[in-house]
Design a protein around this motif. Sequence first.
Motif, PDB file in Angstrom:
ATOM      1  N   LEU A 296       0.821  -1.218   0.000  1.00  9.44           N
ATOM      2  CA  LEU A 296       0.000   0.000   0.000  1.00  9.44           C
ATOM      3  C   LEU A 296       0.853   1.265   0.000  1.00  9.44           C
ATOM      4  CD1 LEU A 296      -2.785  -1.632   1.866  1.00  9.44           C
ATOM      5  CD2 LEU A 296      -3.131  -0.185  -0.134  1.00  9.44           C
ATOM      6  N   VAL A 297       1.987   1.204   0.693  1.00  3.89           N
ATOM      7  CA  VAL A 297       2.897   2.358   0.652  1.00  3.89           C
ATOM      8  C   VAL A 297       3.336   2.591  -0.801  1.00  3.89           C
ATOM      9  CG1 VAL A 297       5.151   3.246   1.393  1.00  3.89           C
ATOM     10  CG2 VAL A 297       3.673   2.098   3.038  1.00  3.89           C
ATOM     11  N   LEU A 298       3.670   1.511  -1.488  1.00  2.79           N
ATOM     12  CA  LEU A 298       4.100   1.642  -2.889  1.00  2.79           C
ATOM     13  C   LEU A 298       2.960   2.165  -3.769  1.00  2.79           C
ATOM     14  CD1 LEU A 298       6.238  -1.540  -3.645  1.00  2.79           C
ATOM     15  CD2 LEU A 298       6.927   0.582  -2.558  1.00  2.79           C
ATOM     16  N   PHE A 299       1.768   1.651  -3.540  1.00  2.00           N
ATOM     17  CA  PHE A 299       0.596   2.049  -4.324  1.00  2.00           C
ATOM     18  C   PHE A 299       0.391   3.568  -4.225  1.00  2.00           C
ATOM     19  CE2 PHE A 299      -3.965   2.719  -4.923  1.00  2.00           C
ATOM     20  CZ  PHE A 299      -4.249   1.951  -6.035  1.00  2.00           C
ATOM     21  N   TYR A 300       0.453   4.076  -3.005  1.00  4.52           N
ATOM     22  CA  TYR A 300       0.197   5.516  -2.833  1.00  4.52           C
ATOM     23  C   TYR A 300       1.380   6.387  -3.255  1.00  4.52           C
ATOM     24  CZ  TYR A 300      -4.440   4.805  -1.142  1.00  4.52           C
ATOM     25  OH  TYR A 300      -5.768   4.476  -1.093  1.00  4.52           O
ATOM     26  N   LEU A 301       2.541   5.784  -3.321  1.00  5.80           N
ATOM     27  CA  LEU A 301       3.691   6.522  -3.840  1.00  5.80           C
ATOM     28  C   LEU A 301       3.533   6.709  -5.348  1.00  5.80           C
ATOM     29  CD1 LEU A 301       6.109   7.746  -2.579  1.00  5.80           C
ATOM     30  CD2 LEU A 301       7.346   5.611  -2.853  1.00  5.80           C
ATOM     31  N   LEU A 302       3.035   5.658  -5.971  1.00  4.69           N
ATOM     32  CA  LEU A 302       2.767   5.740  -7.403  1.00  4.69           C
ATOM     33  C   LEU A 302       1.670   6.779  -7.671  1.00  4.69           C
ATOM     34  CD1 LEU A 302       3.311   4.543 -10.216  1.00  4.69           C
ATOM     35  CD2 LEU A 302       1.540   2.847  -9.771  1.00  4.69           C
ATOM     36  N   TYR A 303       0.683   6.763  -6.820  1.00  2.85           N
ATOM     37  CA  TYR A 303      -0.436   7.725  -6.897  1.00  2.85           C
ATOM     38  C   TYR A 303       0.105   9.159  -6.804  1.00  2.85           C
ATOM     39  CZ  TYR A 303      -4.530   9.951  -4.485  1.00  2.85           C
ATOM     40  OH  TYR A 303      -5.547  10.761  -4.062  1.00  2.85           O
ATOM     41  N   GLU A 304       1.034   9.402  -5.840  1.00  5.37           N
ATOM     42  CA  GLU A 304       1.645  10.731  -5.703  1.00  5.37           C
ATOM     43  C   GLU A 304       2.407  11.100  -6.971  1.00  5.37           C
ATOM     44  OE1 GLU A 304       4.149  11.773  -2.096  1.00  5.37           O
ATOM     45  OE2 GLU A 304       5.637  12.160  -3.669  1.00  5.37           O
ATOM     46  N   ARG A 305       3.200  10.170  -7.458  1.00  2.00           N
ATOM     47  CA  ARG A 305       4.057  10.454  -8.621  1.00  2.00           C
ATOM     48  C   ARG A 305       3.207  10.722  -9.869  1.00  2.00           C
ATOM     49  NH1 ARG A 305       8.974   6.075  -7.606  1.00  2.00           N
ATOM     50  NH2 ARG A 305       9.751   7.086  -5.723  1.00  2.00           N
ATOM     51  N   TRP A 306       2.110  10.034  -9.988  1.00  7.24           N
ATOM     52  CA  TRP A 306       1.204  10.230 -11.132  1.00  7.24           C
ATOM     53  C   TRP A 306       0.639  11.670 -11.095  1.00  7.24           C
ATOM     54  CZ3 TRP A 306       0.110   7.242 -15.308  1.00  7.24           C
ATOM     55  CH2 TRP A 306      -1.028   7.556 -16.054  1.00  7.24           C
ATOM     56  N   HIS A 307       0.167  12.065  -9.937  1.00  5.15           N
ATOM     57  CA  HIS A 307      -0.370  13.422  -9.783  1.00  5.15           C
ATOM     58  C   HIS A 307       0.717  14.487  -9.994  1.00  5.15           C
ATOM     59  CE1 HIS A 307      -4.507  12.781  -8.463  1.00  5.15           C
ATOM     60  NE2 HIS A 307      -4.103  11.862  -7.623  1.00  5.15           N
ATOM     61  N   ARG A 308       1.935  14.174  -9.599  1.00  6.26           N
ATOM     62  CA  ARG A 308       3.038  15.148  -9.706  1.00  6.26           C
ATOM     63  C   ARG A 308       3.707  15.106 -11.087  1.00  6.26           C
ATOM     64  NH1 ARG A 308       5.703  17.106  -4.988  1.00  6.26           N
ATOM     65  NH2 ARG A 308       7.633  17.087  -6.183  1.00  6.26           N
ATOM     66  N   GLU A 309       3.294  14.191 -11.894  1.00  7.74           N
ATOM     67  CA  GLU A 309       3.884  13.991 -13.220  1.00  7.74           C
ATOM     68  C   GLU A 309       5.338  13.522 -13.105  1.00  7.74           C
ATOM     69  OE1 GLU A 309       2.577  17.096 -16.121  1.00  7.74           O
ATOM     70  OE2 GLU A 309       4.488  16.622 -17.105  1.00  7.74           O
ATOM     71  N   GLU A 310       5.561  12.627 -12.163  1.00 13.95           N
ATOM     72  CA  GLU A 310       6.930  12.137 -11.952  1.00 13.95           C
ATOM     73  C   GLU A 310       7.126  10.704 -12.452  1.00 13.95           C
ATOM     74  OE1 GLU A 310       8.222  14.971  -8.225  1.00 13.95           O
ATOM     75  OE2 GLU A 310       7.800  12.871  -7.829  1.00 13.95           O
ATOM     76  N   VAL A 311       6.082  10.129 -12.981  1.00 13.87           N
ATOM     77  CA  VAL A 311       6.240   8.854 -13.696  1.00 13.87           C
ATOM     78  C   VAL A 311       5.781   9.127 -15.122  1.00 13.87           C
ATOM     79  CG1 VAL A 311       5.989   7.057 -11.966  1.00 13.87           C
ATOM     80  CG2 VAL A 311       3.953   8.204 -12.806  1.00 13.87           C
TER      81      VAL A 311
END
Length: 431
Positions: A296-311
């Motif tokens: 879940l930590v990884l899931f929400y990190l991906l969520y953050e990066r998606w919103h920040r345009e970092e992936v």
Amino acid sequence: MDRFAGPARLMIVSDLDHTMVDHHDPENLSLLRFNALWESNYRHDSLLVFSTGRSPTLYKELWKEKPLLTPDITIMSVGTEITYGERMVSDSGWEKFLDEKWNRDIVVEESSKFPQLSLQLLELLTLVQSETEQRPHKVSFYVQKEKAEVLMKSLKEILTNRGLDVKIIYSGGIDLDILPQGGGKGQALAYLLKKFKEDGKLPLNTLACGDSGNDAELFSIPEVHGVMVNNAQEELLKWHAENAKDNPKIIHASGKCASGIIEAIGHFGLGPNISPRDVENLSTCKLDNFNPGHELVLFYLLYERWHREEVEQSATTIEIMKKITSHNGVLIHPSGVERPLHECIDAFSACYGDKKGRQFRVWLDRVSSTQIHPDAWLVKFDKWEKSDEGRRCCLTTVVLKTKADTPEGLMLVHVHQTWMDGFAAKKNWFF
Ligand code: GLC
Ligand code: MG
């Protein structure tokens, strides 16, 4: 204190200001790195203890300002107050013990004769008048560096002559605290260790972390590892040079604040020391032991990066998200409305980069998981989101099922969210 049956794998006892918290970093990057590491790898079997000079009032202020996790134990007012759990239940036994050879009135009376000492009545940062830092077993002053040493000697002598047994501590090149001799951060830690030992739950390893004079005591407890963060104050480095220079269990980290703590975990081999935040490709971030909280930590990190345009904005990311989400899965919105999880992922997919440049960060706190079926887990956590508009907390419950053909071997089948109205609502909600 009793979150798990056996001893903690690791107990971290950390100071806050300039140790866990970097006041010079408005982005709080090292703290967020630590948080992700702790919640993904340690929360389920380890103990987090904050040990601060701050009173409960100023501790709560800091908690509102910075992305701090919820500790298992909070030691405040320079080791004179200990509380347990998120409800912060006081250890009254500790406070009683501190009454020994202590008389606050005499301390105030004698110290008022020294014009060099000014009682801490103004908050240095805000200059607001406040008495919050004067506590039952702590009298605190400001005093200039050059005057501190001589003054501490004579004050100690006078108070001893009046029948008291006090401890005088100088920190941060400005703060002078007078406490009962039995108090202090180190004594509070020794007290906790003794309690754990009596219960057969002595942590397998303990790491003490600090930056200033009032942390020195933490490093004199024999069984603990210690890290002085890179930005440690002169008075702590001096204490170390005079008292503990040859002790291999204490290091002066090259990393500042929480980065120094992560570095020490690696240096002493106390457990995993790579924060998921330092991993670019999250799908390579694997654990030796199965732990749903980690996913879940990884899931929400991906969520953050998606919103920040970092992936990268790729259909694959969305496909992976759908693959780890059940077709029939639902999300229950705070309003009570149910939405299919796949619909939520489509909505999420459209949010790519919408938080770019808006200081958007997400961190999880209090991640806990329970196996509810041979192949299902219930995971609860607080999801915090911060952006330039402020921060909010979402109490979240997730049901995960094991599924062999998904990358993490887990699939989301149910998400239930309740958005709280910030810190105050969360902390005043009793039921
Ligand atoms: C914190 C407390 C202060 C104390 C200092 C050093 O800043 O608020 O009262 O003097 O720590 O221990
Ligand atoms: Mg500090």
